[in-house]
Scaffold this motif. Structure first.
Motif, PDB file in Angstrom:
ATOM      1  N   ALA A 190       0.829  -1.207   0.000  1.00 12.18           N
ATOM      2  CA  ALA A 190       0.000   0.000   0.000  1.00 12.18           C
ATOM      3  C   ALA A 190       0.863   1.257   0.000  1.00 12.18           C
ATOM      4  CB  ALA A 190      -0.919  -0.003   1.223  1.00 12.18           C
ATOM      5  N   GLN A 191       1.969   1.238   0.745  1.00  7.80           N
ATOM      6  CA  GLN A 191       2.880   2.382   0.771  1.00  7.80           C
ATOM      7  C   GLN A 191       3.493   2.614  -0.597  1.00  7.80           C
ATOM      8  OE1 GLN A 191       5.717   1.572   3.853  1.00  7.80           O
ATOM      9  NE2 GLN A 191       4.462   2.506   5.451  1.00  7.80           N
ATOM     10  N   GLN A 192       3.896   1.543  -1.261  1.00 13.01           N
ATOM     11  CA  GLN A 192       4.507   1.673  -2.577  1.00 13.01           C
ATOM     12  C   GLN A 192       3.517   2.224  -3.594  1.00 13.01           C
ATOM     13  OE1 GLN A 192       6.164  -2.222  -3.381  1.00 13.01           O
ATOM     14  NE2 GLN A 192       8.086  -1.720  -2.345  1.00 13.01           N
ATOM     15  N   GLU A 193       2.269   1.790  -3.498  1.00 12.58           N
ATOM     16  CA  GLU A 193       1.255   2.285  -4.424  1.00 12.58           C
ATOM     17  C   GLU A 193       1.005   3.779  -4.238  1.00 12.58           C
ATOM     18  OE1 GLU A 193      -2.258  -0.012  -4.004  1.00 12.58           O
ATOM     19  OE2 GLU A 193      -1.365  -1.869  -4.772  1.00 12.58           O
ATOM     20  N   SER A 194       1.127   4.239  -2.987  1.00  9.12           N
ATOM     21  CA  SER A 194       0.900   5.657  -2.711  1.00  9.12           C
ATOM     22  C   SER A 194       2.137   6.503  -2.942  1.00  9.12           C
ATOM     23  CB  SER A 194       0.432   5.840  -1.258  1.00  9.12           C
ATOM     24  OG  SER A 194       1.473   5.488  -0.355  1.00  9.12           O
ATOM     25  N   GLY A 195       3.266   5.826  -3.245  1.00 10.52           N
ATOM     26  CA  GLY A 195       4.513   6.559  -3.468  1.00 10.52           C
ATOM     27  C   GLY A 195       5.240   6.899  -2.197  1.00 10.52           C
ATOM     28  N   ALA A 196       4.821   6.359  -1.053  1.00  7.38           N
ATOM     29  CA  ALA A 196       5.436   6.712   0.228  1.00  7.38           C
ATOM     30  C   ALA A 196       6.742   5.956   0.469  1.00  7.38           C
ATOM     31  CB  ALA A 196       4.473   6.420   1.378  1.00  7.38           C
ATOM     32  N   ALA A 197       6.897   4.798  -0.158  1.00  5.51           N
ATOM     33  CA  ALA A 197       8.102   4.008   0.081  1.00  5.51           C
ATOM     34  C   ALA A 197       9.244   4.511  -0.789  1.00  5.51           C
ATOM     35  CB  ALA A 197       7.833   2.530  -0.240  1.00  5.51           C
ATOM     36  N   PRO A 198      10.410   4.823  -0.209  1.00  6.38           N
ATOM     37  CA  PRO A 198      11.528   5.351  -0.991  1.00  6.38           C
ATOM     38  C   PRO A 198      12.148   4.283  -1.878  1.00  6.38           C
ATOM     39  CG  PRO A 198      12.210   4.918   1.260  1.00  6.38           C
ATOM     40  CD  PRO A 198      10.719   4.687   1.209  1.00  6.38           C
ATOM     41  N   ALA A 199      12.700   4.723  -2.973  1.00  8.26           N
ATOM     42  CA  ALA A 199      13.363   3.819  -3.901  1.00  8.26           C
ATOM     43  C   ALA A 199      14.843   3.756  -3.578  1.00  8.26           C
ATOM     44  CB  ALA A 199      13.165   4.305  -5.347  1.00  8.26           C
ATOM     45  N   VAL A 200      15.464   2.610  -3.868  1.00  8.53           N
ATOM     46  CA  VAL A 200      16.887   2.463  -3.621  1.00  8.53           C
ATOM     47  C   VAL A 200      17.663   3.251  -4.670  1.00  8.53           C
ATOM     48  CG1 VAL A 200      18.796   0.820  -3.480  1.00  8.53           C
ATOM     49  CG2 VAL A 200      16.529   0.184  -2.640  1.00  8.53           C
ATOM     50  N   THR A 201      18.637   4.019  -4.211  1.00  8.75           N
ATOM     51  CA  THR A 201      19.414   4.850  -5.119  1.00  8.75           C
ATOM     52  C   THR A 201      20.315   3.999  -5.999  1.00  8.75           C
ATOM     53  OG1 THR A 201      19.438   6.552  -3.425  1.00  8.75           O
ATOM     54  CG2 THR A 201      21.018   6.789  -5.199  1.00  8.75           C
ATOM     55  N   ALA A 202      20.416   4.390  -7.268  1.00  7.08           N
ATOM     56  CA  ALA A 202      21.292   3.675  -8.185  1.00  7.08           C
ATOM     57  C   ALA A 202      22.747   4.022  -7.908  1.00  7.08           C
ATOM     58  CB  ALA A 202      20.927   4.036  -9.626  1.00  7.08           C
ATOM     59  N   ASP A 203      23.663   3.120  -8.286  1.00  6.45           N
ATOM     60  CA  ASP A 203      25.084   3.388  -8.109  1.00  6.45           C
ATOM     61  C   ASP A 203      25.522   4.532  -9.002  1.00  6.45           C
ATOM     62  OD1 ASP A 203      25.412   1.380  -6.260  1.00  6.45           O
ATOM     63  OD2 ASP A 203      25.955  -0.132  -7.759  1.00  6.45           O
ATOM     64  N   ILE A 204      26.583   5.208  -8.568  1.00  2.00           N
ATOM     65  CA  ILE A 204      27.141   6.302  -9.347  1.00  2.00           C
ATOM     66  C   ILE A 204      28.083   5.723 -10.396  1.00  2.00           C
ATOM     67  CG2 ILE A 204      28.621   8.344  -9.245  1.00  2.00           C
ATOM     68  CD1 ILE A 204      27.542   8.798  -6.412  1.00  2.00           C
ATOM     69  N   ALA A 205      27.895   6.144 -11.643  1.00  2.00           N
ATOM     70  CA  ALA A 205      28.739   5.670 -12.739  1.00  2.00           C
ATOM     71  C   ALA A 205      29.873   6.658 -12.989  1.00  2.00           C
ATOM     72  CB  ALA A 205      27.908   5.507 -14.011  1.00  2.00           C
TER      73      ALA A 205
END
Length: 301
Positions: A89-104
């Motif tokens: 439910a949190q992910q659907e509402s956008g409340a859950a943070p996404a894991v940051t991608a590595d720096i290239a």
């Protein structure tokens, strides 16, 4: 081994599930990792599965699914399913943070800024979500009542150790941070019941930090470990373990700042807790330190 080391995480809220998977994943067996990564990657899909269904989906056994649920902090699989539904439910509402991608290596600097900022936010959120309030409360009580507090850390972790010692010193506690392993051991052998020792080590296996903490533990002092690996050797000699988010290090980012950021969050939590418990003496001591240092500032024109 102290009883606190044997303690499992309980009552983990839905928001902490993804953080727990990232933090505890490296300590699990491969089959348990498959279960943990599957539920964190598809909480909505897994929330509708029975324990048998999840075992079949991950190619594991029902016993492995239950063990994984308990390792992540849930009494049983039913509790994990409820948390998965909440996370979905949190992910659907956008409340859950996404894991940051590595720096290239070819990332433009504006993108590096954004990625690093998101990384720090993620690590702070993970640490806050997974920090065991009961362990923190016990550690605060130990520091607040200690006759003396020794803090151990080497390398980047020593910066954090120094920060904690300085904060405690400014509210009137006798606190010392030791970077030199010989001085750390010299101080540790002087500790006894009624004293406290804090070890800061992200890896949980830094010998120059483990050895003085073990000595303090053997001498009867209350010991606290601030670490990203609650399964590390350091936990064997810690009465209270405060877990930080694992650093996402890469080729371009050895000793990533995120590990220190997580440690500093725990340090601030400890300091505020101690200041609250000792407010009658902490407030005057802090005021006195401000006054003593005021004349050291450059006067405004």
């Amino acid at each position: 081994m102290s009883s606190s080391v044997k303690k499992t995480f309980t009552g983990t809220p839905p928001a902490a599930l993804a953080a727990k998977v990232r933090m505890l994943g490296p300590t699990m067996t491969r089959s348990m990792q498959r279960v943990a990564e599957t539920v964190a990657g598809d909480p909505a899909g897994c929330a509708v599965l029975t324990v048998t269904g999840l075992a079949e989906r991950t190619g594991t056994s029902e016993a492995t699914v239950v063990r994984t649920a308990r390792t992540l902090g849930y009494p049983g699989y039913r509790d994990l399913r409820l948390a998965l539904a909440g996370l979905a439910a949190q992910q659907e509402s956008g409340a859950a943070p996404a894991v940051t991608a590595d720096i290239a290596v070819d990332d433009p600097l504006p993108e590096v800024i954004v990625k690093l900022a998101r990384e720090e936010q993620q690590c702070l959120a993970d640490t806050a979500a997974a920090l065991d309030a009961a362990q923190l409360d016990a550690a605060v009580s130990a520091l607040a009542s200690a006759r003396r507090v020794d803090v151990y850390g080497v390398g980047a972790s020593n910066l954090v150790a120094q920060d904690l010692a300085q904060k405690l010193l400014r509210i009137g506690l006798s606190a010392h941070a030791h970077a030199d392993p010989h001085l750390a051991m010299t101080g540790a052998v002087q500790l006894r019941a009624g004293d406290a020792a804090v070890a800061v080590t992200h890896s949980g296996r830094t010998l120059d930090v483990i050895e003085p903490l073990r000595t303090a533990f053997d001498r009867g002092a209350t010991t606290v470990a601030i670490t990203g690996r609650p399964d590390g050797e350091i936990a064997q000699y810690a009465d209270h373990v405060l877990t930080t988010s694992p650093a996402r290090e890469s080729e371009l980012r050895p000793a990533a700042m995120s590990s220190r950021t997580s440690q500093l969050l725990v340090v601030d939590c400890l300091f505020i807790g101690v200041a609250q418990r000792t407010y009658d003496t902490a407030a005057p001591a802090l005021s006195a330190s401000y006054e003593a240092l005021a004349h050291r500032h450059t006067p405004r024109p």
